[in-house]
Design an enzyme around this catalytic site. Structure first.
Site, PDB file in Angstrom:
ATOM      1  N   GLU A 282       0.882  -1.177   0.000  1.00  0.00           N
ATOM      2  CA  GLU A 282       0.000   0.000   0.000  1.00  0.00           C
ATOM      3  C   GLU A 282       0.916   1.222   0.000  1.00  0.00           C
ATOM      4  O   GLU A 282       1.686   1.431   0.935  1.00  0.00           O
ATOM      5  CB  GLU A 282      -0.889  -0.015   1.237  1.00  0.00           C
ATOM      6  CG  GLU A 282      -1.885   1.130   1.281  1.00  0.00           C
ATOM      7  CD  GLU A 282      -2.644   1.186   2.585  1.00  0.00           C
ATOM      8  OE1 GLU A 282      -2.801   2.289   3.123  1.00  0.00           O
ATOM      9  OE2 GLU A 282      -3.063   0.116   3.071  1.00  0.00           O
ATOM     10  N   CYS A 319      -2.874   7.952   4.893  1.00  0.00           N
ATOM     11  CA  CYS A 319      -2.945   7.571   3.489  1.00  0.00           C
ATOM     12  C   CYS A 319      -4.301   7.862   2.875  1.00  0.00           C
ATOM     13  O   CYS A 319      -4.450   7.814   1.649  1.00  0.00           O
ATOM     14  CB  CYS A 319      -2.606   6.094   3.318  1.00  0.00           C
ATOM     15  SG  CYS A 319      -3.582   4.998   4.371  1.00  0.00           S
TER      16      CYS A 319
END
Length: 562
Positions: A282, A319
Site C-alpha cells: 500500500e 494515506c
C-alpha cells in the site's frame, strides 16, 4: 517452550533489542547498529539506545518462522482465533505506558493513539472471528462418485492454504494500527502464517512494547515461538534488514505500508528471487474529492468544515487524507474555498512524524507552488518551530512542525502539469476549478489509482453522480458519498486498496476479512485419504466451519461416497 510469564520477566519493558522467536537478541552493540528515537514535538532524542538487527538475527527469525509454519499443521482456525484474542488482551494489558511511548515517538495526540489502540485490538478480534468461522478459506468439496459412467468421478476438495512465513513492514504514521500488530500481521496470523516484523525506526520503543505483548500471546496460546519475531531496524541497517528479509528463502510473502519508492523497490527485489514471492504494497493515494454544484450551493460551509478536518487529520499524515478537490466554477465553490482558508488560518502548527517526512512535505509543496497557475489560498509549509526558531533550524532541541496549506489552480493548468496529480504527504490539498461538467468528468478520468474517491452531491446532481461513479469505480478501492475518506472502519466489507499506484495488487485489501486471502493460495486434493486432508475438508467436520459441499453452503458433514 518458555511461558508467557517468563517471557514478560525476560523482556521487562523496552530494552532496545530485537525479539527473535521469544527471546531478546543478544548480538553486538557496534556503533553502526545503534539508533535512537526522536520526539517530533521537541526534536530531542529519546532513551534508550536501540540495536538494529544483525544479519544473523534476520536469519534466525526467518528460520524460526519456517519451523513454526510446519508446526502449524496441527492447529485449527479456532486455535488461531485464540492466538489473536490473546494478542489483543496482551496489548491492552500494556496500559498507559504504550500510549505514552507512542506519543513521545510520533508527536501524535494521546486521544488519537488511544483510539488507534482500540482500532488495533478490534482488528485482531475481527480476524479472530474470521479464522474461527472459517468461510474465508473457501473450503469446497465435490464428493466423488465411483459409479459414474463412463468414468468414475474423482473426489475433489479445495481450500485456501497459508503460503508460509510473512515479512511485515510497518508504517510510520500509524504506530499501532499499521505497524507491529497492525492489519498485515493480524491477517497473516489469522491465515496461519508466521510473521517477522521489520520495526519502523521512527517508533522503535512502541514497536518493541507491542512485540513483547505478541510474543507473550504466542506462548500463552501454545504456538511455536517462531510464530512471531520483531527486528529493530534503522541507521546503517535500515535498508539492509528489509532486503535480507525479502531475499531470505524462508520468507514467502511481504506486507508493506509506506512510500511508492519503498513499495516498488521491495516488489522488484521479491520478483528477482530465484523463487519470486508476492509483495502486497500500500503506497499512498491522492484520494480525490468531487464537489458537485447543488451540494456546494446548499452546504458549502459544512463541506468546508468536514474536508478541512479530513485534510488535517493526523496533520495530513494519513494515506486516506484528501489531496485533490475538484469543483465547477460557482459562487458555492468560492464560498467553499473561503471557508477552508479561514479554518486553516486558525489551525496551529503541529508536529510531523520525522525530519524526513517534514522535509519531503516542504519539498513537495515547493514543487507544486513553482508551477505557473498555482496560487496559495491559505497557509505555508514552512511553519515556525514552537521554540520560535526559523523553519530552517533542524538541530536537536527544535520541534518538527508544519502548517496546513490550501492551493488552487484551474483545470487547464492541472491537465498540462501531471505533477499536480501526485501525492503530497502532509496537511495540504489542491482545489482544481473546472469550467463545466465535461471538465469535471475529464478530471475524474485522468486520476491515477487511489485508495478512495469521494463525491458530495445534492438530489439534483444525480445524473452527474452516475457518470462520476462509473469512472471512479475503475480508479478507486472505496467510493465515499457525502462523507470524508479518513476514518477507515474495521469491518468485513471494508476495502483498503486500489489500482496502481495506490497499491501494486488492486484485487486485494489491507482491511476487512478479504485481507486474509493475500496470505493463502488454493490447493486441491484429489482422492486424498481422509487422514491426510486438512480438518476443514474432512467428511466429519468437527470444527463446524462454513464450507461449500456439493454446491451448498453449510457446516455439516459429508455423505460418504467412497
Amino acid at each position: 517452550m518458555a511461558s508467557a510469564e517468563s517471557i514478560q520477566r525476560e523482556l521487562p519493558g523496552v530494552v532496545g533489542r530485537s525479539i527473535v522467536a521469544g527471546r531478546a537478541a543478544d548480538g553486538p552493540a557496534d556503533a553502526e547498529l545503534r539508533l535512537r528515537a526522536v520526539n517530533p514535538a521537541t526534536g530531542t532524542e529519546l532513551p534508550p539506545v536501540y540495536i538494529a538487527a544483525t544479519g544473523a538475527d534476520v536469519d534466525r527469525a526467518a528460520k524460526a518462522a519456517w519451523e513454526a509454519f510446519h508446526a502449524m499443521h496441527a492447529k485449527t482456525g479456532k486455535d488461531r482465533a485464540a492466538l489473536l484474542e490473546a494478542c489483543a488482551e496482551r496489548i491492552m494489558a500494556e496500559g498507559d505506558g504504550l500510549i505514552a511511548m507512542a506519543a513521545a515517538e510520533t508527536g501524535l495526540p494521546t486521544s488519537r493513539l488511544i483510539s488507534e489502540r482500540e482500532r488495533t485490538v478490534s482488528t485482531l478480534r475481527m480476524f479472530a472471528r474470521a479464522a474461527a468461522e472459517g468461510s474465508w478459506a473457501e473450503a469446497t468439496i465435490d464428493a466423488g462418485d465411483p459409479l459414474r459412467k463412463p468414468v468414475a468421478k474423482p473426489d475433489l476438495r479445495r481450500m485456501l492454504r497459508p503460503v508460509g512465513p510473512v515479512a511485515v513492514f510497518g508504517a510510520s504514521n500509524f504506530p499501532l494500527a499499521y505497524s507491529t500488530a497492525g492489519g498485515d500481521t493480524a491477517s497473516a496470523l489469522g491465515a496461519g502464517c508466521p510473521v517477522v516484523v521489520k520495526g519502523h525506526p521512527a517508533h522503535p520503543g512502541t514497536g518493541e512494547i507491542v512485540a513483547r505483548a505478541l510474543t507473550a500471546a504466542v506462548s500463552a496460546a501454545g504456538f511455536h515461538p517462531g510464530m512471531f519475531s520483531f527486528l529493530h531496524s534503522g541507521g546503517e541497517r535500515e535498508s539492509a534488514v528489509g532486503i535480507e528479509l525479502v531475499k531470505h528463502a524462508c520468507i514467502r510473502g511481504v506486507g508493506f505500508t509506506g512510500s511508492f519508492s519503498g513499495g516498488t523497490a521491495l516488489a522488484r527485489l521479491a520478483g528477482e528471487r530465484a523463487d519470486p514471492i508476492p509483495v502486497f504494497a500500500e503506497m499512498g493515494s491522492v484520494n480525490p474529492v468531487f464537489l458537485l454544484p447543488q451540494a456546494l450551493e446548499q452546504y458549502a460551509q459544512s463541506i468546508a468544515e468536514k474536508l478541512t478536518g479530513s485534510i488535517t487529520s493526523g496533520n495530513g499524515q494519513m494515506c486516506t487524507c484528501p489531496g485533490l478537490i475538484f469543483v465547477i466554477r460557482s459562487d458555492g465553490a468560492e464560498a467553499f474555498m473561503r471557508g477552508v482558508a479561514e479554518l486553516m488560518h486558525r489551525i496551529e502548527p503541529a508536529p510531523m512524524l520525522s525530519h524526513r517526512v517534514r522535509l519531503g512535505f516542504a519539498k513537495r509543496i515547493s514543487e507544486v507552488m513553482a508551477v505557473p497557475g498555482v496560487e496559495v489560498r491559505a497557509g505555508s509549509p514552512m511553519a515556525p518551530h514552537r521554540s520560535g526558531a526559523g523553519a530552517e533550524k533542524f538541530e536537536k532541541g527544535y520541534g518538527i512542525f508544519a502548517s496546513p496549506v490550501l492551493l488552487k489552480t484551474r483545470f487547464e493548468t492541472f491537465r498540462r502539469n501531471p505533477t499536480l496529480a501526485e501525492e503530497c504527504f502532509g496537511p495540504s490539498a489542491i482545489v482544481v476549478v473546472c469550467e463545466d461538467e465535461r471538465d469535471l468528468l475529464e478530471a475524474a478520468a485522468s486520476i491515477q489509482g487511489s485508495l478512495t474517491g469521494s463525491i458530495f452531491a445534492g438530489s439534483l446532481d444525480t445524473a452527474l453522480v452516475r457518470q462520476l461513479q462509473g469512472i471512479l469505480e475503475q480508479r478507486v478501492g472505496r467510493l465515499v458519498f457525502n462523507g470524508v475518506p479518513t476514518g477507515v472502519e474495521v469491518a468485513g466489507a471494508m476495502v483498503q486498496g486500489g489500482p496502481w499506484p495506490a497499491t501494486n495488487a488492486p484485487h486485494t485489501t489491507a482491511v476487512g476479512w478479504y485481507a486474509m486471502k493475500r496470505w493463502a493460495r488454493p490447493v486441491c486434493y484429489q482422492n486424498a485419504p481422509e487422514v491426510l486432508l486438512p480438518m476443514e475438508l474432512r467428511d466429519e467436520n468437527a470444527l463446524g466451519m462454513w464450507r461449500l459441499v456439493n454446491g451448498e453452503w453449510g457446516t455439516g458433514g459429508v455423505e460418504k461416497s467412497r
